[in-house]
Write a protein that holds these residues in place. Structure first.
Motif, PDB file in Angstrom:
ATOM      1  N   ALA A 173       0.804  -1.214  -0.026  1.00 51.05           N
ATOM      2  CA  ALA A 173      -0.021   0.105   0.043  1.00 51.05           C
ATOM      3  C   ALA A 173       0.797   1.209  -0.120  1.00 51.05           C
ATOM      4  O   ALA A 173       0.623   2.051  -0.796  1.00 51.05           O
ATOM      5  N   VAL A 174       1.784   1.255   0.869  1.00 55.47           N
ATOM      6  CA  VAL A 174       2.802   2.581   0.862  1.00 55.47           C
ATOM      7  C   VAL A 174       3.634   2.819  -0.469  1.00 55.47           C
ATOM      8  O   VAL A 174       3.729   3.768  -1.017  1.00 55.47           O
ATOM      9  N   GLY A 175       3.885   1.617  -1.096  1.00 53.59           N
ATOM     10  CA  GLY A 175       4.611   1.836  -2.200  1.00 53.59           C
ATOM     11  C   GLY A 175       3.759   2.071  -3.245  1.00 53.59           C
ATOM     12  O   GLY A 175       4.237   3.106  -4.103  1.00 53.59           O
ATOM     13  N   PHE A 176       2.401   1.445  -3.373  1.00 53.29           N
ATOM     14  CA  PHE A 176       1.487   1.839  -4.467  1.00 53.29           C
ATOM     15  C   PHE A 176       1.199   3.526  -4.245  1.00 53.29           C
ATOM     16  O   PHE A 176       1.084   4.090  -5.370  1.00 53.29           O
ATOM     17  N   VAL A 177       0.962   3.896  -3.144  1.00 48.32           N
ATOM     18  CA  VAL A 177       0.506   5.461  -3.159  1.00 48.32           C
ATOM     19  C   VAL A 177       1.760   6.044  -3.372  1.00 48.32           C
ATOM     20  O   VAL A 177       1.535   7.318  -4.204  1.00 48.32           O
ATOM     21  N   PHE A 178       2.995   5.818  -3.033  1.00 41.20           N
ATOM     22  CA  PHE A 178       4.126   6.633  -3.506  1.00 41.20           C
ATOM     23  C   PHE A 178       4.336   6.687  -4.967  1.00 41.20           C
ATOM     24  O   PHE A 178       4.517   7.898  -5.468  1.00 41.20           O
ATOM     25  N   PHE A 179       4.219   5.487  -5.731  1.00 39.54           N
ATOM     26  CA  PHE A 179       4.381   5.680  -7.104  1.00 39.54           C
ATOM     27  C   PHE A 179       3.262   6.257  -7.811  1.00 39.54           C
ATOM     28  O   PHE A 179       3.408   6.794  -8.821  1.00 39.54           O
ATOM     29  N   TRP A 180       1.972   6.037  -7.275  1.00 37.90           N
ATOM     30  CA  TRP A 180       0.657   6.412  -8.201  1.00 37.90           C
ATOM     31  C   TRP A 180       0.637   8.110  -8.122  1.00 37.90           C
ATOM     32  O   TRP A 180       0.676   8.815  -8.926  1.00 37.90           O
ATOM     33  N   THR A 181       1.297   8.682  -6.712  1.00 37.60           N
ATOM     34  CA  THR A 181       1.062  10.354  -6.824  1.00 37.60           C
ATOM     35  C   THR A 181       2.159  10.873  -7.636  1.00 37.60           C
ATOM     36  O   THR A 181       2.113  11.976  -8.096  1.00 37.60           O
ATOM     37  N   LEU A 182       3.487   9.993  -7.750  1.00 42.22           N
ATOM     38  CA  LEU A 182       4.524  10.769  -8.368  1.00 42.22           C
ATOM     39  C   LEU A 182       4.527  10.416  -9.875  1.00 42.22           C
ATOM     40  O   LEU A 182       4.866  11.461 -10.724  1.00 42.22           O
ATOM     41  N   LEU A 183       4.147   9.334 -10.535  1.00 38.39           N
ATOM     42  CA  LEU A 183       4.100   9.032 -11.801  1.00 38.39           C
ATOM     43  C   LEU A 183       3.130   9.780 -12.574  1.00 38.39           C
ATOM     44  O   LEU A 183       3.157  10.184 -13.741  1.00 38.39           O
ATOM     45  N   ARG A 184       1.785   9.852 -11.957  1.00 42.03           N
ATOM     46  CA  ARG A 184       0.643  10.796 -12.609  1.00 42.03           C
ATOM     47  C   ARG A 184       0.151   9.964 -13.815  1.00 42.03           C
ATOM     48  O   ARG A 184      -0.217  10.926 -14.547  1.00 42.03           O
ATOM     49  N   VAL A 185       0.492   8.574 -13.823  1.00 43.61           N
ATOM     50  CA  VAL A 185      -0.210   8.117 -14.921  1.00 43.61           C
ATOM     51  C   VAL A 185      -1.807   8.096 -14.831  1.00 43.61           C
ATOM     52  O   VAL A 185      -2.557   7.751 -15.819  1.00 43.61           O
ATOM     53  N   ASP A 186      -2.334   8.148 -13.593  1.00 42.28           N
ATOM     54  CA  ASP A 186      -3.635   7.958 -13.162  1.00 42.28           C
ATOM     55  C   ASP A 186      -4.001   9.144 -12.555  1.00 42.28           C
ATOM     56  O   ASP A 186      -3.246  10.096 -12.423  1.00 42.28           O
ATOM     57  N   PRO A 187      -5.417   9.555 -12.593  1.00 38.47           N
ATOM     58  CA  PRO A 187      -6.023  10.619 -11.808  1.00 38.47           C
ATOM     59  C   PRO A 187      -5.387  10.589 -10.419  1.00 38.47           C
ATOM     60  O   PRO A 187      -5.216   9.486  -9.721  1.00 38.47           O
ATOM     61  N   VAL A 188      -4.799  12.166  -9.985  1.00 44.34           N
ATOM     62  CA  VAL A 188      -4.125  11.971  -8.656  1.00 44.34           C
ATOM     63  C   VAL A 188      -4.657  13.214  -8.045  1.00 44.34           C
ATOM     64  O   VAL A 188      -5.491  13.964  -8.661  1.00 44.34           O
ATOM     65  N   PRO A 189      -4.684  13.327  -6.544  1.00 47.25           N
ATOM     66  CA  PRO A 189      -5.079  14.323  -5.915  1.00 47.25           C
ATOM     67  C   PRO A 189      -4.708  15.526  -6.376  1.00 47.25           C
ATOM     68  O   PRO A 189      -5.349  16.745  -6.392  1.00 47.25           O
ATOM     69  N   LYS A 190      -3.576  15.843  -6.516  1.00 45.03           N
ATOM     70  CA  LYS A 190      -2.719  17.107  -6.791  1.00 45.03           C
ATOM     71  C   LYS A 190      -1.556  16.490  -7.979  1.00 45.03           C
ATOM     72  O   LYS A 190      -0.579  15.890  -7.666  1.00 45.03           O
ATOM     73  N   GLU A 191      -1.292  17.143  -8.981  1.00 46.74           N
ATOM     74  CA  GLU A 191      -0.321  16.932 -10.109  1.00 46.74           C
ATOM     75  C   GLU A 191       0.841  17.988  -9.659  1.00 46.74           C
ATOM     76  O   GLU A 191       0.879  19.189 -10.018  1.00 46.74           O
ATOM     77  N   TYR A 192       1.778  17.302  -9.060  1.00 47.61           N
ATOM     78  CA  TYR A 192       3.082  18.061  -8.563  1.00 47.61           C
ATOM     79  C   TYR A 192       4.006  18.006 -10.015  1.00 47.61           C
ATOM     80  O   TYR A 192       4.104  16.977 -10.477  1.00 47.61           O
ATOM     81  N   PRO A 193       4.773  19.216  -9.916  1.00 47.97           N
ATOM     82  CA  PRO A 193       5.678  19.169 -11.013  1.00 47.97           C
ATOM     83  C   PRO A 193       6.537  17.971 -10.981  1.00 47.97           C
ATOM     84  O   PRO A 193       7.026  17.613  -9.919  1.00 47.97           O
ATOM     85  N   TYR A 194       7.239  17.669 -12.165  1.00 47.51           N
ATOM     86  CA  TYR A 194       8.227  16.466 -12.393  1.00 47.51           C
ATOM     87  C   TYR A 194       9.562  16.869 -11.542  1.00 47.51           C
ATOM     88  O   TYR A 194      10.232  16.099 -11.047  1.00 47.51           O
ATOM     89  N   GLY A 195       9.637  18.244 -11.345  1.00 48.52           N
ATOM     90  CA  GLY A 195      10.848  18.551 -10.817  1.00 48.52           C
ATOM     91  C   GLY A 195      10.950  18.181  -9.162  1.00 48.52           C
ATOM     92  O   GLY A 195      11.866  17.749  -8.723  1.00 48.52           O
ATOM     93  N   VAL A 196       9.541  18.220  -8.779  1.00 52.23           N
ATOM     94  CA  VAL A 196       9.253  17.840  -7.198  1.00 52.23           C
ATOM     95  C   VAL A 196       9.417  16.344  -7.088  1.00 52.23           C
ATOM     96  O   VAL A 196       9.909  15.546  -6.264  1.00 52.23           O
ATOM     97  N   SER A 197       8.910  15.567  -8.154  1.00 56.43           N
ATOM     98  CA  SER A 197       9.208  13.959  -8.291  1.00 56.43           C
ATOM     99  C   SER A 197      10.519  13.669  -8.144  1.00 56.43           C
ATOM    100  O   SER A 197      10.867  12.711  -7.574  1.00 56.43           O
ATOM    101  N   MET A 198      11.477  14.484  -9.084  1.00 56.61           N
ATOM    102  CA  MET A 198      12.911  14.006  -8.934  1.00 56.61           C
ATOM    103  C   MET A 198      13.617  14.186  -7.604  1.00 56.61           C
ATOM    104  O   MET A 198      14.346  13.681  -7.019  1.00 56.61           O
ATOM    105  N   TRP A 199      13.091  15.478  -6.884  1.00 58.81           N
ATOM    106  CA  TRP A 199      13.820  15.748  -5.550  1.00 58.81           C
ATOM    107  C   TRP A 199      12.955  14.621  -4.505  1.00 58.81           C
ATOM    108  O   TRP A 199      13.817  14.079  -3.586  1.00 58.81           O
ATOM    109  N   VAL A 200      11.816  14.266  -4.613  1.00 63.03           N
ATOM    110  CA  VAL A 200      11.289  13.037  -3.886  1.00 63.03           C
ATOM    111  C   VAL A 200      12.147  11.699  -4.203  1.00 63.03           C
ATOM    112  O   VAL A 200      12.404  10.972  -3.211  1.00 63.03           O
ATOM    113  N   THR A 201      12.263  11.414  -5.341  1.00 64.82           N
ATOM    114  CA  THR A 201      12.906  10.345  -5.596  1.00 64.82           C
ATOM    115  C   THR A 201      14.564  10.037  -4.963  1.00 64.82           C
ATOM    116  O   THR A 201      14.941   9.072  -4.438  1.00 64.82           O
TER     117      THR A 201
END
Length: 369
Positions: free
Chosen positions: A184-212
């Motif tokens: 579950a924790v892994g799914f939520v992590f990848f789901w919100t950052l990859l944004r291939v599905d509808p997500v609560p908020k679309e963060y810029p990919y720059g944020v995704s890189m920092w989170v990674t």
């Protein structure tokens, strides 16, 4: 293994009271399997539901069932019912491999299958309510990148450094719930950052890189902590188990810490690749949209210019009246167009601005010098 060596290991196992699986070898890594009823039910439900939904959506790409069923569910089977599931109660490093698979590998490929989009396509009404719930304020708070990253690293960390680690060996219910929690924790992590599905908020990919980057550092810290701790994790359990073969308990733990560190970081590479692909696709889509806007704007300018050319080419009257006296003015010289009075004739024409000088997306980037 020779007959004498096998006999020695068998005698050692009998003397220690060991009742686990036999020594792990390369051959047994392919032949040792176990059956987990609850995980088997989950695999069947997930796979059958996804494939049934994909059949109802005619234009559903073939690659997505491969991501979800072939790789996502496939790695779930390997993590729980292959040699990993057989030896995870016996070898610390096997448990570490299972943790990495459940937290990082399985959720990544499940997310790439776009299950949320599939649900919204198959069940439009339920999909509308699902999208509303996804975009609700509580969902946005819970899926804030700092929270999802902390959960991704924190849940396994807490599991390994508390009694939760050994509770899995004594209770089937705790074991199955642990599997679900890690996924579950892994799914939520990848789901919100990859944004291939509808997500609560679309963060810029720059944020995704920092989170990674933060996730990679967290995995390294977790693995090093397992290696460096003087505490023997699950020591009482492993001593009571009395495994007569394989590495010592301390060496086993060091290998497991290396697996959590190195394998966890290596698994992040497909995630980075997926992020880069999504970022390039988004840039291409944005470029196509901007090109369409520019083409429409240019078409409008061309139409206005054509209309202006038609007006200028129209023949002027040979005789005109003055504005004040009402008397006819002098006829125009042959071959010379009649000049009509224009209140704005003294004003110089203004050249049209370049498109990037008026587009709010680029005014701060391209300014006239």
């Amino acid at each position: 293994m020779s007959t004498a060596s096998a006999s020695a290991h068998l005698l050692g196992a009998v003397a220690s009271g060991y009742q686990g699986p036999p020594e792990l070898t390369v051959a047994r890594a392919f032949t040792e399997w176990t059956f987990d009823p609850l995980m088997a039910v989950l695999v069947v439900i997930l796979g059958a539901s996804y494939l049934a939904g994909a059949r109802r959506v005619r234009d559903w790409p073939v690659a997505r069932p491969i991501w979800f069923c072939g790789l996502g569910i496939g790695f779930l089977i390997l993590a729980t019912m292959s040699w990993v599931g057989v030896y995870q109660p016996v070898l610390f490093y096997a448990r570490a491999v299972q943790t990495v698979l459940l937290v990082l590998v399985v959720p990544l490929f499940l997310v790439l299958g776009r299950p949320v989009t599939l649900v919204t396509r198959v069940f439009p009404r339920a999909g509308t309510r699902l999208k509303a719930a996804i975009r609700s304020r509580p969902a946005k708070v819970l899926t804030f990148p700092a929270i999802t990253t902390l959960a991704l690293v924190g849940v396994p960390f807490v599991m390994y450094f508390t009694s939760w680690y050994t509770a899995v060996f004594y209770s089937d219910t705790v074991r199955e719930l642990t599997y679900l929690a890690l996924m579950a924790v892994g799914f939520v992590f990848f789901w919100t950052l990859l944004r291939v599905d509808p997500v609560p908020k679309e963060y810029p990919y720059g944020v995704s890189m920092w989170v990674t980057g933060a996730e990679v550092i967290g995995d390294a810290f977790f693995g090093i902590a397992v290696i460096a701790t003087p505490l023997l994790i699950g020591g009482a359990y492993y001593h009571a188990l009395g495994r007569p073969w394989g590495p010592s308990l301390r060496t086993d733990q060091v290998i497991g810490g290396g697996v959590l560190w190195i394998l966890g970081d290596l698994v992040g590479l497909p995630f980075l690749a997926a992020q880069l692909i999504q970022m390039m696709r988004e840039d291409e889509s944005e470029a196509a949209r901007i090109d369409a806007e520019l083409d429409a704007r240019q078409a409008g300018l061309d139409a206005k210019q054509a209309d202006l050319d038609v007006r200028q080419a129209a023949p002027a009257p040979a005789l005109s009246l003055t504005a004040e006296s009402g008397e006819p003015s002098e006829p125009a010289t042959p071959g010379e167009p009649t000049r009509l009075s224009d209140p704005d004739e003294d004003q110089e024409p203004q050249e049209p601005q370049l498109w990037w000088e008026t587009d709010p997306r680029f005014t701060s980037r391209f300014k006239p010098t």
